[in-house]
Design a protein around this motif. Structure first.
Motif, PDB file in Angstrom:
ATOM      1  N   LEU A  37       0.725  -1.111   0.053  1.00  0.00           N
ATOM      2  CA  LEU A  37      -0.051   0.064  -0.134  1.00  0.00           C
ATOM      3  C   LEU A  37       0.867   1.191   0.023  1.00  0.00           C
ATOM      4  CD1 LEU A  37      -2.837   0.933   0.126  1.00  0.00           C
ATOM      5  CD2 LEU A  37      -2.831   1.067   2.755  1.00  0.00           C
ATOM      6  N   LEU A  40       2.096   1.914  -3.246  1.00  0.00           N
ATOM      7  CA  LEU A  40       1.076   2.244  -4.406  1.00  0.00           C
ATOM      8  C   LEU A  40       0.896   3.922  -3.938  1.00  0.00           C
ATOM      9  CD1 LEU A  40      -1.554  -0.510  -4.059  1.00  0.00           C
ATOM     10  CD2 LEU A  40       0.214  -0.081  -6.105  1.00  0.00           C
ATOM     11  N   GLN A  43       2.865   6.439  -5.348  1.00  0.00           N
ATOM     12  CA  GLN A  43       2.579   6.758  -7.107  1.00  0.00           C
ATOM     13  C   GLN A  43       1.303   7.747  -6.935  1.00  0.00           C
ATOM     14  OE1 GLN A  43       2.588   3.280  -9.507  1.00  0.00           O
ATOM     15  NE2 GLN A  43       3.626   2.208  -8.157  1.00  0.00           N
ATOM     16  N   VAL A  44       0.426   7.184  -6.154  1.00  0.00           N
ATOM     17  CA  VAL A  44      -0.932   8.188  -6.585  1.00  0.00           C
ATOM     18  C   VAL A  44      -1.245   9.174  -5.372  1.00  0.00           C
ATOM     19  CG1 VAL A  44      -1.694   6.162  -7.674  1.00  0.00           C
ATOM     20  CG2 VAL A  44      -2.208   6.292  -5.005  1.00  0.00           C
ATOM     21  N   ILE A  60      -1.964  12.807 -10.755  1.00  0.00           N
ATOM     22  CA  ILE A  60      -1.131  11.712 -10.417  1.00  0.00           C
ATOM     23  C   ILE A  60       0.176  11.842 -11.257  1.00  0.00           C
ATOM     24  CG2 ILE A  60      -0.703   9.164 -10.303  1.00  0.00           C
ATOM     25  CD1 ILE A  60      -3.389   8.780 -10.275  1.00  0.00           C
ATOM     26  N   ALA A  63       3.714   7.525 -14.464  1.00  0.00           N
ATOM     27  CA  ALA A  63       4.731   6.518 -14.109  1.00  0.00           C
ATOM     28  C   ALA A  63       5.644   6.350 -15.169  1.00  0.00           C
ATOM     29  CB  ALA A  63       3.964   5.093 -13.989  1.00  0.00           C
ATOM     30  N   ASP A  65       7.034   3.866 -16.852  1.00  0.00           N
ATOM     31  CA  ASP A  65       6.505   3.072 -17.805  1.00  0.00           C
ATOM     32  C   ASP A  65       4.904   3.247 -18.385  1.00  0.00           C
ATOM     33  OD1 ASP A  65       5.176   2.342 -15.546  1.00  0.00           O
ATOM     34  OD2 ASP A  65       5.951   0.040 -15.631  1.00  0.00           O
ATOM     35  N   GLN A 122     -13.057   4.926  -6.615  1.00  0.00           N
ATOM     36  CA  GLN A 122     -12.117   5.903  -7.418  1.00  0.00           C
ATOM     37  C   GLN A 122     -11.708   5.388  -8.705  1.00  0.00           C
ATOM     38  OE1 GLN A 122      -8.607   6.780  -4.849  1.00  0.00           O
ATOM     39  NE2 GLN A 122      -9.902   6.762  -2.831  1.00  0.00           N
ATOM     40  N   LEU A 124      -9.279   6.071 -12.355  1.00  0.00           N
ATOM     41  CA  LEU A 124      -8.182   6.749 -13.109  1.00  0.00           C
ATOM     42  C   LEU A 124      -8.720   7.629 -14.374  1.00  0.00           C
ATOM     43  CD1 LEU A 124      -4.967   7.076 -13.271  1.00  0.00           C
ATOM     44  CD2 LEU A 124      -5.108   4.958 -14.592  1.00  0.00           C
TER      45      LEU A 124
ATOM     46  N   ASP B  71      -8.149  -1.025   0.323  1.00  0.00           N
ATOM     47  CA  ASP B  71      -7.177   0.097  -0.267  1.00  0.00           C
ATOM     48  C   ASP B  71      -6.315  -0.287  -1.378  1.00  0.00           C
ATOM     49  OD1 ASP B  71      -8.441   1.549   1.941  1.00  0.00           O
ATOM     50  OD2 ASP B  71      -6.824   1.698   3.127  1.00  0.00           O
ATOM     51  N   ILE B  72      -5.662  -1.476  -1.221  1.00  0.00           N
ATOM     52  CA  ILE B  72      -4.949  -1.805  -2.388  1.00  0.00           C
ATOM     53  C   ILE B  72      -5.848  -1.967  -3.499  1.00  0.00           C
ATOM     54  CG2 ILE B  72      -3.339  -3.426  -3.208  1.00  0.00           C
ATOM     55  CD1 ILE B  72      -2.520  -4.093  -0.171  1.00  0.00           C
ATOM     56  N   THR B  74      -8.249  -0.535  -4.540  1.00  0.00           N
ATOM     57  CA  THR B  74      -8.619   0.694  -5.001  1.00  0.00           C
ATOM     58  C   THR B  74      -7.656   1.404  -5.591  1.00  0.00           C
ATOM     59  OG1 THR B  74     -10.372   0.559  -2.984  1.00  0.00           O
ATOM     60  CG2 THR B  74      -9.807   3.000  -4.080  1.00  0.00           C
ATOM     61  N   LEU B  75      -6.617   1.474  -4.954  1.00  0.00           N
ATOM     62  CA  LEU B  75      -5.497   1.974  -5.908  1.00  0.00           C
ATOM     63  C   LEU B  75      -4.855   1.364  -6.909  1.00  0.00           C
ATOM     64  CD1 LEU B  75      -3.488   3.610  -2.675  1.00  0.00           C
ATOM     65  CD2 LEU B  75      -5.377   4.446  -4.110  1.00  0.00           C
ATOM     66  N   GLN B  76      -4.868   0.005  -6.880  1.00  0.00           N
ATOM     67  CA  GLN B  76      -4.035  -0.867  -7.825  1.00  0.00           C
ATOM     68  C   GLN B  76      -4.292  -0.269  -9.176  1.00  0.00           C
ATOM     69  OE1 GLN B  76      -2.379  -4.950  -8.721  1.00  0.00           O
ATOM     70  NE2 GLN B  76      -3.761  -4.842  -7.145  1.00  0.00           N
ATOM     71  N   PRO B  77      -5.633  -0.104  -9.675  1.00  0.00           N
ATOM     72  CA  PRO B  77      -6.157   0.137 -11.135  1.00  0.00           C
ATOM     73  C   PRO B  77      -5.617   1.682 -11.357  1.00  0.00           C
ATOM     74  CG  PRO B  77      -7.947  -0.807  -9.902  1.00  0.00           C
ATOM     75  CD  PRO B  77      -6.833  -0.428  -8.969  1.00  0.00           C
ATOM     76  N   LEU B  78      -5.289   2.518 -10.474  1.00  0.00           N
ATOM     77  CA  LEU B  78      -4.591   3.879 -10.795  1.00  0.00           C
ATOM     78  C   LEU B  78      -3.127   3.752 -11.019  1.00  0.00           C
ATOM     79  CD1 LEU B  78      -6.509   5.844  -7.725  1.00  0.00           C
ATOM     80  CD2 LEU B  78      -7.408   5.204  -9.908  1.00  0.00           C
ATOM     81  N   THR B  79      -2.551   2.459 -10.964  1.00  0.00           N
ATOM     82  CA  THR B  79      -1.011   2.542 -10.943  1.00  0.00           C
ATOM     83  C   THR B  79      -0.761   1.402 -11.979  1.00  0.00           C
ATOM     84  OG1 THR B  79      -0.602   0.643  -9.595  1.00  0.00           O
ATOM     85  CG2 THR B  79      -0.948   2.997  -8.449  1.00  0.00           C
ATOM     86  N   THR B  80       0.547   1.261 -12.164  1.00  0.00           N
ATOM     87  CA  THR B  80       0.952   0.503 -13.213  1.00  0.00           C
ATOM     88  C   THR B  80       1.663  -0.698 -12.474  1.00  0.00           C
ATOM     89  OG1 THR B  80       3.122   1.783 -13.531  1.00  0.00           O
ATOM     90  CG2 THR B  80       1.337   2.033 -15.083  1.00  0.00           C
ATOM     91  N   ASP B  81       1.649  -0.467 -11.179  1.00  0.00           N
ATOM     92  CA  ASP B  81       2.372  -1.773 -10.518  1.00  0.00           C
ATOM     93  C   ASP B  81       1.733  -3.343 -10.503  1.00  0.00           C
ATOM     94  OD1 ASP B  81       4.289  -0.248  -9.614  1.00  0.00           O
ATOM     95  OD2 ASP B  81       3.907  -0.457  -7.508  1.00  0.00           O
ATOM     96  N   ILE B  83       1.616  -6.780  -8.477  1.00  0.00           N
ATOM     97  CA  ILE B  83       2.035  -7.214  -7.180  1.00  0.00           C
ATOM     98  C   ILE B  83       2.181  -8.893  -7.253  1.00  0.00           C
ATOM     99  CG2 ILE B  83       1.203  -7.542  -4.838  1.00  0.00           C
ATOM    100  CD1 ILE B  83      -0.434  -5.037  -5.224  1.00  0.00           C
ATOM    101  N   GLU B 190      -7.625  -5.444 -13.855  1.00  0.00           N
ATOM    102  CA  GLU B 190      -6.589  -4.417 -13.479  1.00  0.00           C
ATOM    103  C   GLU B 190      -6.297  -5.007 -12.090  1.00  0.00           C
ATOM    104  OE1 GLU B 190      -8.444  -0.678 -14.157  1.00  0.00           O
ATOM    105  OE2 GLU B 190      -7.274  -0.634 -16.058  1.00  0.00           O
TER     106      GLU B 190
END
Lengths: 238, 599
Positions: A37, A40, A43-44, A60, A63, A65, A122, A124, B71-72, B74-81, B83, B190
């Motif tokens: 977390l 993440l 990043q955001v 945001i 990134a 990539d 939420q 993107l 929380d993860i 929720t946030l994961q689709p906002l990033t490119t990471d 896990i 995602e």
């Protein structure tokens, strides 16, 4: 002697031992998740939505990539958007000639909707300007809802500084908006008003593109506003 | 602290009493022991505290883990990471793309997993993964996959990248993937998730809808069992080779509808939803009627099988017989079966029969089933063997038999129904007699209806737009017109099979979308597909006695089942093939597009 072998004690000792093992296991898992977390959030951004009934938007950082191979020149903006419960996201974009302080204009217009959400979500939001085969294209995406359009042939974005670029929030700002507002997520336009083929100025229209988000129940008001028939909605960009 | 001595005393008393009244005292002793075992002391209290102390953090951690997971998520689709949760499995997620024509995924592949990334643009169906694909080895470790689609004036271009290296590049001409929208599915979301490395995993299953061949801005979807074009990207163990989809199938669409025959060709439909029974319900291949809408409660083309006894002057018509089982749906109910003999027992009572995959041979290239008719009033009881050959996806074969106990049949007639909606108006024939077996297309001529009916003025029947003049005469039925086999082209058959005559009915309507159908005409009667032909392949030698097959056609001036004049005047309404019994060779019906399009 038999007290040492009391079944109750044995049971309690066993439960405690299992509890210790589980504590270690779950602590490890929790620590891993906290680490994930934290990564993440780096990043955001870390932010708490103070008022769940508002639409909250933060920029945001893009990134490293985020831009895939096969893409030439590209300008990219990404936003984290909190949508309140019962919000029905509707996205509308215009590319071609746009107004400086309202939706609509002349050119390609796309509107997409994805239904009402039951719980706060939420999403993107991505706004991209990508050059493909010497022509710039405008991409706009919120969650799974996306649209794209070609910019006018003579519209070239080599330097962003040559344009008026108006993102809904900049830097570390966090914007909060009422759910009944139409929010201009992004506008990029030329400094000067556009001209027609004979060099005459086209009043209040600029070459560029805009991207708006609003709730579907505001669609009629938004349409009238974009057609210049109504002033019940106001521009959210400052 | 006195408990131990009390225990000992109690224990000793029990021991002393046991010899005198062992049977009476034994249960009391056991209860006492149990009470001692469950006695709660300081040590137990301490241990209970320890239990609480060790389990409370678990409960707290579990609650926090649940919150963290939300929380993860929720946030994961906002990033490119990505896990990675299990390094022994394939971990993968879709990454939000910056544009609509690029799709991206991030994955972790375990070492020595021997996985491939596979990509196909054709042969996408619901039976298995596409059999024709391009593949590259999937590198182990963490990597990104990108699929880029570009459609421009030169065609359709697909580029597949692993990280920054392009690994597959395909270019298709504009007409190869003629598309009009698509449907998209994926097994991957995602959210980072782990998947078995032993099973294929779909990253993108995009299936295009097709452009209507004649109408602008109109699309249609191929049936679910049909191969489709699109973009199909998946990860698979290298050892798994997709099975080719079957060429012949039995498909139970739902409890009311079953079809059997070529998967992508001509089929027979079994349903109780048509208004009349008694006809073999022919569903031509999609390519042959491309653009025509299928309506499950109406026939596209039907075959009426009519047995003829020696004494018959007029054969009975199965679709006009009363239906004892469903009186409101006239016509003899046909029972489709795997076998020519009806099974004994309850299965024989099944109204609709049963057709299974047993009708398909082991090689999967031949299919045969049997249409069982009830006994006709004349005592005749035909069984029609229905045949499909994978080599000819637009053809269906019919071979009539007599059921055991049937009256002797002189012949069986096969009469087509609803032909008029296709507006077939010409027959391909040889210009003269005896041109021999070496027939080429160039020597054939189109014989029009006016040539078939020289004694009738066809122009008087209808306005070209299909609107009858108020003073137009009531149309009289056209007589059957025999077609001499000598006028039909003859083809030599390979493998010592009998030579075949070929009769082709052709349309004079090159573009049905330009037709103006009369007001009030039911939609199912409006044929809006590509121009096609009705073709019959007829054995030149039928039975030992040398009795030939006879062929007749009959024109009509009306749309089937109506009194509405046909657009453009009369067309062929029925074809009647009379097969002498006992028959040895099947007759074959083919519905084929004039210019087949690749789907």
């Amino acid at each position: 002697m038999f007290r040492k072998h009391s079944p109750l004690r044995i049971v309690l000792i066993t439960i405690s031992a299992v509890g210790i093992a589980c504590t270690l296991y779950y602590n490890e898992e929790r620590n891993q998740l906290r680490g994930t977390l934290t990564e993440l959030q780096k990043q955001v951004g870390v932010w708490k939505v103070e008022d769940e009934s508002k639409v909250v938007i933060a920029r945001i950082p893009v990134a490293k990539d985020a831009i895939p191979p096969g893409v030439g020149k590209c300008h990219l903006w990404q936003y984290r958007i909190h949508l309140p419960a019962k919000y029905a996201p509707c996205v509308s974009s215009t590319s071609g000639l746009v107004k400086a302080n309202a939706p609509g204009g002349q050119g390609s217009q796309n509107t997409g909707m994805s239904g009402q959400i039951a719980e706060p979500e939420q999403k993107l939001a991505t706004v991209a300007l990508i050059e493909t085969d010497d022509q710039w294209k405008f991409y706009f995406r919120v969650g799974g809802n996306s649209s794209s359009a070609s910019m006018p042939p003579d519209f070239s974005i080599e330097r962003l500084g040559d344009f008026v670029v108006e993102p809904v929030v900049s830097g570390n700002e966090i914007g909060a908006f009422d759910a009944d507002e139409a929010i201009c997520l992004f506008r990029i336009r030329e400094n000067e008003m556009a001209t027609d083929g004979r060099g005459n100025i086209i009043k209040d229209l600029y070459a560029g593109c805009t991207a708006y988000i609003f709730s579907e129940d505001q669609q009629d008001a938004f349409t009238e506003w974009s057609q210049g028939q109504r002033n019940s909605m106001k521009e959210t960009l400052q | 602290m006195n408990q131990p001595s009390e225990n000992r005393t109690a224990s000793g008393a029990s021991a002393n009493q046991r010899p005198n009244s062992e049977l009476d005292q034994e249960p009391a002793t056991t209860n006492q022991r149990a009470r001692r075992s469950l006695r709660f002391g300081l040590m137990e209290l301490l241990l209970l505290t320890a239990v609480a102390a060790t389990w409370l953090p678990v409960l707290i951690a579990q609650r926090q883990i649940a919150e963290l997971e939300v929380d993860i998520q929720t946030l994961q689709p906002l990033t490119t990471d990505l896990i990675v949760m299990d390094e022994q499995k394939l971990n993968i997620r879709e990454v939000s793309s910056i544009s609509s024509n690029i799709k991206s995924w991030k994955y972790y592949g375990p070492p020595n997993a021997d996985l491939e990334l596979r990509f196909a643009t054709d042969g996408i169906n619901n039976y298995s993964f596409p059999a024709d694909y391009e593949a590259v080895p999937l590198p182990e470790g963490r990597h990104a996959i990108h699929l880029k689609e570009v459609n421009d004036t030169e065609g359709y271009h697909r580029e597949l990248y692993i990280d920054k290296e392009m690994v597959i590049e395909q270019h298709h001409p504009l007409d190869a993937l003629a598309r009009f929208g698509s449907s998209i599915r994926s097994d991957v979301s995602e959210q980072s998730e782990e998947y078995s490395i032993a099973e294929p995993l779909k990253l993108r299953d995009q299936r295009y809808s097709n452009k209507h061949p004649l109408k602008v801005y109109t699309s249609f979807d191929l049936p679910v069992h049909h191969d489709k074009k699109g973009n199909f990207l998946w990860i698979s163990p290298r050892s798994i080779v997709p099975e080719p989809a079957p060429k012949l199938t039995v498909i139970e669409h739902d409890s009311q509808l079953t079809t059997f025959g070529h998967r992508q060709g001509i089929r027979v439909r079994r349903t109780n939803q048509t208004k009349v029974a008694g006809l073999i319900d022919i569903q031509p291949s999609i390519s042959s009627v491309l653009g025509d809408q299928d309506r499950r409660d109406y026939y596209r083309l039907g075959i009426s099988v009519r047995p003829i006894l020696e004494s018959d002057s007029r054969p009975a018509i199965p679709e006009q017989q009363p239906n004892t089982e469903v009186p409101e749906r006239p016509g003899m109910p046909i029972s489709y079966r795997d076998t020519i003999t009806l099974p004994n027992g309850p299965d024989a009572l099944m109204k609709n029969g049963r057709v299974t995959e047993n009708t398909i041979n082991e090689a999967g290239d031949q299919m045969r089933l049997f249409a069982h008719y009830p006994r006709f009033a004349s005592g005749a009881q035909p069984i029609v063997e229905i045949l499909f050959d994978a080599a000819h996806p637009n053809r269906i074969g019919f071979l009539p038999h007599a059921a055991s106990g049937s009256e002797h049949m002189k012949a069986c007639q096969f009469v087509t129904q609803f032909d008029a909606r296709f507006l077939w108006r010409k027959i391909e024939m040889q210009p003269g007699k005896d041109t021999g077996p070496d027939v080429t297309q160039e020597t054939l001529a189109s014989v029009s209806l006016s040539q078939l009916y020289p004694q009738i003025d066809l122009t008087k029947f209808a306005d070209p737009n299909g609107v009858a003049e108020s003073d137009a005469p009531d149309p009289t039925p056209f007589p059957w017109q025999p077609i001499s086999l000598d006028r039909l082209p003859r083809f030599e058959s390979p493998n010592n099979l009998a030579d075949r005559f070929k009769m082709s009915l052709m349309t004079d309507v090159p573009d049905s979308s330009q037709l103006k159908f009369p007001a009030g005409l039911a939609d199912w009667l409006k044929y809006e597909g590509v121009p096609n032909r009705q073709v019959w392949w007829l054995p030149a030698e039928q039975d030992a006695a040398g009795t030939p097959i006879t062929v007749e056609v009959r024109a009509t001036s009306l749309f089937p089942t109506t009194k509405i004049p046909l657009v453009g005047g009369p067309a062929i309404g029925n074809v009647r093939i009379t097969v002498p019994m006992p028959a040895a060779e099947p007759i074959w019906l083919e519905i084929v597009a004039e210019q087949p399009l690749e789907l």
